[in-house]
Design a protein around this motif. Structure first.
Motif, PDB file in Angstrom:
ATOM      1  N   MET A  48       2.586   6.879  18.395  1.00  0.00           N
ATOM      2  CA  MET A  48       2.019   7.483  17.203  1.00  0.00           C
ATOM      3  C   MET A  48       3.136   7.846  16.228  1.00  0.00           C
ATOM      4  O   MET A  48       2.972   7.681  15.030  1.00  0.00           O
ATOM      5  CB  MET A  48       1.205   8.708  17.612  1.00  0.00           C
ATOM      6  CG  MET A  48       0.443   9.340  16.485  1.00  0.00           C
ATOM      7  SD  MET A  48      -0.933   8.426  15.796  1.00  0.00           S
ATOM      8  CE  MET A  48      -2.127   8.542  17.076  1.00  0.00           C
ATOM      9  N   THR A  57      -4.925   3.599  15.537  1.00  0.00           N
ATOM     10  CA  THR A  57      -6.128   4.211  16.099  1.00  0.00           C
ATOM     11  C   THR A  57      -7.245   3.182  16.235  1.00  0.00           C
ATOM     12  O   THR A  57      -7.958   3.154  17.244  1.00  0.00           O
ATOM     13  CB  THR A  57      -6.588   5.384  15.214  1.00  0.00           C
ATOM     14  OG1 THR A  57      -5.498   6.294  15.067  1.00  0.00           O
ATOM     15  CG2 THR A  57      -7.764   6.097  15.813  1.00  0.00           C
ATOM     16  N   ARG A  64      -6.528   0.886  19.218  1.00  0.00           N
ATOM     17  CA  ARG A  64      -6.801   1.563  20.488  1.00  0.00           C
ATOM     18  C   ARG A  64      -8.297   1.649  20.757  1.00  0.00           C
ATOM     19  O   ARG A  64      -8.752   1.443  21.886  1.00  0.00           O
ATOM     20  CB  ARG A  64      -6.195   2.966  20.479  1.00  0.00           C
ATOM     21  CG  ARG A  64      -4.702   2.969  20.617  1.00  0.00           C
ATOM     22  CD  ARG A  64      -4.161   4.375  20.640  1.00  0.00           C
ATOM     23  NE  ARG A  64      -2.711   4.377  20.775  1.00  0.00           N
ATOM     24  CZ  ARG A  64      -1.978   5.459  20.700  1.00  0.00           C
ATOM     25  NH1 ARG A  64      -2.539   6.642  20.478  1.00  0.00           N
ATOM     26  NH2 ARG A  64      -0.669   5.379  20.841  1.00  0.00           N
TER      27      ARG A  64
END
Length: 64
Positions: free
Chosen positions: A1, A46, A49
């Motif tokens: 991240m 994001t 994922r």
């Protein structure tokens, strides 16, 4: 991240989004463009994922 925030174009490149990485790098070159590029990098990470999680869930459901 943290990589997606500091180096969003590198994060996109490592996830296989070559064209997005190039566009993000161009945006990242300006100081004003760095913030949108960082947000875009985190959003892309994001999204990737979530897509992987969904694919795993679909495979598990298909096996059952």
């Amino acid at each position: 991240m943290l990589l997606a925030i500091l180096f969003p174009s590198l994060s996109m490149l490592l996830n296989g989004h070559i064209l997005k990485a190039i566009l993000c790098f161009i945006l990242h070159l300006t100081l004003i463009g760095w913030i949108p590029a960082a947000i875009w990098g985190v959003a892309s990470l994001t999204e990737d994922r979530a897509r992987r999680r969904q694919e795993e869930l679909l495979r598990a459901v298909q096996r059952a």
